[in-house]
Design an enzyme around this catalytic site. Structure first.
Site, PDB file in Angstrom:
ATOM      1  N   GLY A   4      39.458  44.445  42.919  1.00  0.00           N
ATOM      2  CA  GLY A   4      39.335  45.465  41.880  1.00  0.00           C
ATOM      3  C   GLY A   4      39.813  46.834  42.364  1.00  0.00           C
ATOM      4  N   ARG A  56      38.719  39.972  55.502  1.00  0.00           N
ATOM      5  CA  ARG A  56      38.127  41.309  55.398  1.00  0.00           C
ATOM      6  C   ARG A  56      37.442  41.718  56.699  1.00  0.00           C
ATOM      7  NH1 ARG A  56      35.808  41.284  49.188  1.00  0.00           N
ATOM      8  NH2 ARG A  56      37.726  42.106  48.270  1.00  0.00           N
ATOM      9  N   GLY A  76      42.338  37.889  46.038  1.00  0.00           N
ATOM     10  CA  GLY A  76      41.780  36.875  46.922  1.00  0.00           C
ATOM     11  C   GLY A  76      42.465  35.533  46.795  1.00  0.00           C
ATOM     12  N   LYS A  91      43.558  35.517  33.869  1.00  0.00           N
ATOM     13  CA  LYS A  91      43.337  36.298  32.652  1.00  0.00           C
ATOM     14  C   LYS A  91      44.070  37.632  32.627  1.00  0.00           C
ATOM     15  CE  LYS A  91      38.854  34.367  31.579  1.00  0.00           C
ATOM     16  NZ  LYS A  91      37.428  34.656  31.410  1.00  0.00           N
TER      17      LYS A  91
HETATM   18  P1  ADP Z   1      43.738  36.842  42.479  1.00  0.00           P
HETATM   19  O1  ADP Z   1      42.417  36.422  43.060  1.00  0.00           O
HETATM   20  O2  ADP Z   1      44.879  36.547  43.387  1.00  0.00           O
HETATM   21  O3  ADP Z   1      43.714  38.243  41.957  1.00  0.00           O
HETATM   22  P2  ADP Z   1      43.079  35.819  39.895  1.00  0.00           P
HETATM   23  O4  ADP Z   1      41.651  35.806  40.298  1.00  0.00           O
HETATM   24  O5  ADP Z   1      43.530  36.792  38.896  1.00  0.00           O
HETATM   25  O6  ADP Z   1      43.999  35.924  41.187  1.00  0.00           O
HETATM   26  O7  ADP Z   1      43.460  34.381  39.308  1.00  0.00           O
HETATM   27  C1  ADP Z   1      43.317  33.216  40.055  1.00  0.00           C
HETATM   28  C2  ADP Z   1      42.895  32.074  39.181  1.00  0.00           C
HETATM   29  O8  ADP Z   1      43.798  31.903  38.109  1.00  0.00           O
HETATM   30  C3  ADP Z   1      42.886  30.772  39.941  1.00  0.00           C
HETATM   31  O9  ADP Z   1      41.564  30.262  39.956  1.00  0.00           O
HETATM   32  C4  ADP Z   1      43.821  29.882  39.166  1.00  0.00           C
HETATM   33  O10 ADP Z   1      43.377  28.542  39.054  1.00  0.00           O
HETATM   34  C5  ADP Z   1      43.834  30.542  37.819  1.00  0.00           C
HETATM   35  N1  ADP Z   1      45.048  30.176  37.064  1.00  0.00           N
HETATM   36  C6  ADP Z   1      46.316  30.414  37.399  1.00  0.00           C
HETATM   37  N2  ADP Z   1      47.145  29.900  36.471  1.00  0.00           N
HETATM   38  C7  ADP Z   1      46.389  29.310  35.537  1.00  0.00           C
HETATM   39  C8  ADP Z   1      46.643  28.582  34.326  1.00  0.00           C
HETATM   40  N3  ADP Z   1      47.898  28.362  33.903  1.00  0.00           N
HETATM   41  N4  ADP Z   1      45.610  28.115  33.632  1.00  0.00           N
HETATM   42  C9  ADP Z   1      44.336  28.328  34.051  1.00  0.00           C
HETATM   43  N5  ADP Z   1      44.009  29.010  35.170  1.00  0.00           N
HETATM   44  C10 ADP Z   1      45.033  29.495  35.905  1.00  0.00           C
HETATM   45 MG    MG Z   2      40.722  35.831  42.055  1.00  0.00          MG
END
Ligand code: ADP
Ligand code: MG
Length: 532
Positions: free
Chosen positions: A462, A122, A439, A283
């Site tokens: 977000g 960033r 991230g 999620k």
């Molecule tokens: P980003 O930051 O790229 O937007 P998110 O914050 O939505 O991604 O999700 C990242 C998190 O999701 C990571 O900490 C990862 O460990 C978790 N994750 C991915 N797949 C699974 C899974 N099958 N079970 C539990 N956690 C998961």
């Molecule tokens: Mg994330």
């Protein structure tokens, strides 16, 4: 597009347009000096080299255009660079900078661990705007937030590490103030000369920031002649430093904001087809709205991570102890139905890596997603799913990827995420547009050393999601359209403060948070906007 159309529920305050005759300037005519709203004290004084001060408005010459970077002959970045400004907003390309004091909002909300910056993406992303302003002869007062100090001074959330990193990147000393406001800060700002900059301390140390308190915004605004918003990652927040200050100053977007908006609106409006979205991460909640919006745009939706688990449940499978959200199953079902109705192909994992525990060194094996064992956790996609993704992406010309496909922090469960990163890099090399947001997803690309191959890495968590949902970003809406007269002040939205809501709440003394984990930071980014 992106016009500052006002949702009916956002009250309009201060529709103040001052000083201007309302007519766009004829080309080549010098813009006039900004006129100050009547309610704003004229605290600004121009320091002349000789040390005397002057408050005489200057007639400003024609803005010096900032050349766009020449598009490369080949390579994945050409798409974004060839575009003409898609934001429709008044950018700093229109600003004559010489001698101006620019109040610049950036997003230096970087992940820290033990006081060290874990990922400086960033800060790097803000450099082109900062350099353009300094090279153009402006003095620059930078503001940012970091973490969630909730209106209190938290030593672990001071911006000094960001200032040090910026100093290294631009090779110009970046002093920080001890407080965003105060006599010392007023003085430091007044002494700034053209080509110099300083970074105000974390604006969220003041409760007025997140509350978008007009008095706080007005004091911040007194530090600039113009406001430039380059904080795309905070553009979904209607806070004092992203929105409030624009009530007092002519406002512009910076080069990062422009680039983000171009890259993301290009995805929504004119993607080369076929267009695929890959959504993973932990999620579904927080991603439902974007999934619904994307279903209307994409030809293929690939699901992975914990998100896929909820969709597996929605399609009748049981997922054992895997992370999934029972409350989101109905939403997942609705999205699957929407996809079916629209003829959008949805790729759910056919196999997965299941582990006894979600920890390093635990026992794990590959199983079909039709037979996920009751006492195991699905933590990654299996080889058959990875092959299916590779094949499905073969004809794809545009990819949007948000969220890792597994628990990539544990190397054994990072296989699918790594493979997808490789495929994404190959696709970008072959000329596809690949946009990655989030991230954790970007962290995974950096680990593999392929981040720079992507067409665009979105710095907004977000904010990117809300933009893709088609929502109005307050920090963008607040900037007048391109070609508006110099003096034009925007129409400001003020977020309705819910009784007992976040902004209104009086908080118990918070424990200092000396360490922000990257994931904690992302949670904040991804949380739904308090504007709602
Ligand atoms: P980003 O930051 O790229 O937007 P998110 O914050 O939505 O991604 O999700 C990242 C998190 O999701 C990571 O900490 C990862 O460990 C978790 N994750 C991915 N797949 C699974 C899974 N099958 N079970 C539990 N956690 C998961
Ligand atoms: Mg994330």
């Amino acid at each position: 597009m992106l016009a500052s159309s006002r949702p009916a529920n956002r009250p309009q305050v201060k529709p103040t347009i001052t000083g201007s005759n309302g007519q766009p300037r004829p080309t080549g005519a010098p813009p006039t000096a900004p006129s100050r709203p009547a309610n704003r004290p004229n605290v600004k004084a121009t320091v002349k080299p000789g040390g005397t001060t002057s408050t005489t408005p200057q007639v400003r010459p024609v803005p010096r255009p900032i050349p766009r970077p020449a598009p490369p002959q080949t390579g994945p970045r050409r798409m974004a660079q060839e575009l003409i400004s898609a934001s429709g907003k008044r950018t700093i390309r229109e600003l004559h900078m010489q001698g101006q004091r620019v109040l610049l909002r950036v997003d230096f909300n970087v992940p820290l661990s033990d006081g060290k910056i874990v990922d400086d993406s960033r800060i790097r992303a803000a450099v082109p705007t900062i350099k353009a302003l300094l090279d153009g002869g402006a003095s620059v007062v930078i503001m940012s937030h970091l973490g969630r100090p909730d209106g209190r001074v938290v030593d672990g959330l001071r911006l000094r590490p960001a200032a040090e990193r910026l100093t290294q990147l631009i090779r110009v000393n970046v002093p920080t103030t001890g407080d965003a406001l105060g006599v010392g800060t007023d003085d430091a700002v007044r002494r700034l000369r053209p080509g110099e900059l300083l970074l105000l301390e974390n604006v969220r140390f003041h409760a007025g920031e997140e509350r978008n308190d007009p008095a706080f915004a007005e004091r911040l605004a007194s530090y600039g002649d113009v406001f430039v918003n380059d904080a795309f990652g905070a553009a979904h927040r209607a806070h004092a430093s992203t929105v409030g200050v624009a009530a007092y100053l002519p406002s512009y977007v910076g080069l990062l904001m422009e680039q983000e908006v171009e890259a993301l609106s290009n995805l929504l409006e004119k993607p080369a087809r076929p267009f695929a979205a890959i959504v993973g991460g932990g999620k579904v909640s927080g991603k439902v709205a974007v999934l619904e919006a994307l279903i209307k745009k994409v030809d293929l939706l690939i699901l992975g991570g914990g998100v896929a688990n909820t969709f597996l449940v929605a399609s009748g499978r049981s997922v054992g102890k895997s992370l999934y959200e029972s409350k989101m199953v109905d939403d997942a079902r609705r999205i699957l139905k929407l996809a079916q109705d629209r003829g959008v192909r949805v790729l759910l994992p056919v196999d997965g890596v299941v582990a006894k525990e979600v920890t390093r060194g635990t026992e794990f094996k590959v199983v079909s997603t039709d037979k996920l064992p009751a006492s195991w956790h699905m933590v990654d996609l299996g080889p058959a799913s990875i092959t299916a993704i590779r094949e499905a992406l073969a004809p794809i010309k545009t990819i949007l990827w948000n969220g890792p496909l597994g628990v990539f922090e544990i190397p054994s469960f990072a296989v699918a995420t790594r493979e997808l990163a490789k495929v994404a890099a190959e696709k970008a090399d072959a000329g596809a547009t690949v946009v990655v947001g989030g991230g954790d997803s970007i962290a995974a690309l950096r680990q593999l050393g392929v981040a720079e191959k992507m067409t665009h890495l979105s710095t907004g968590g977000g904010a990117s999601l809300e933009f893709l949902e088609g929502r109005d970003l307050p920090g963008l809406a607040v900037v007048p359209t391109a070609g508006s007269p110099y003096e034009t002040l925007p129409i400001i939205y003020v977020s309705p403060v819910k009784p007992g809501g976040k902004a209104a709440a009086k908080r118990a003394p918070a424990k200092p948070k000396p360490i922000i984990k990257p994931s904690a930071l992302d949670d904040e980014d991804d949380e739904s906007d308090t504007l709602a």
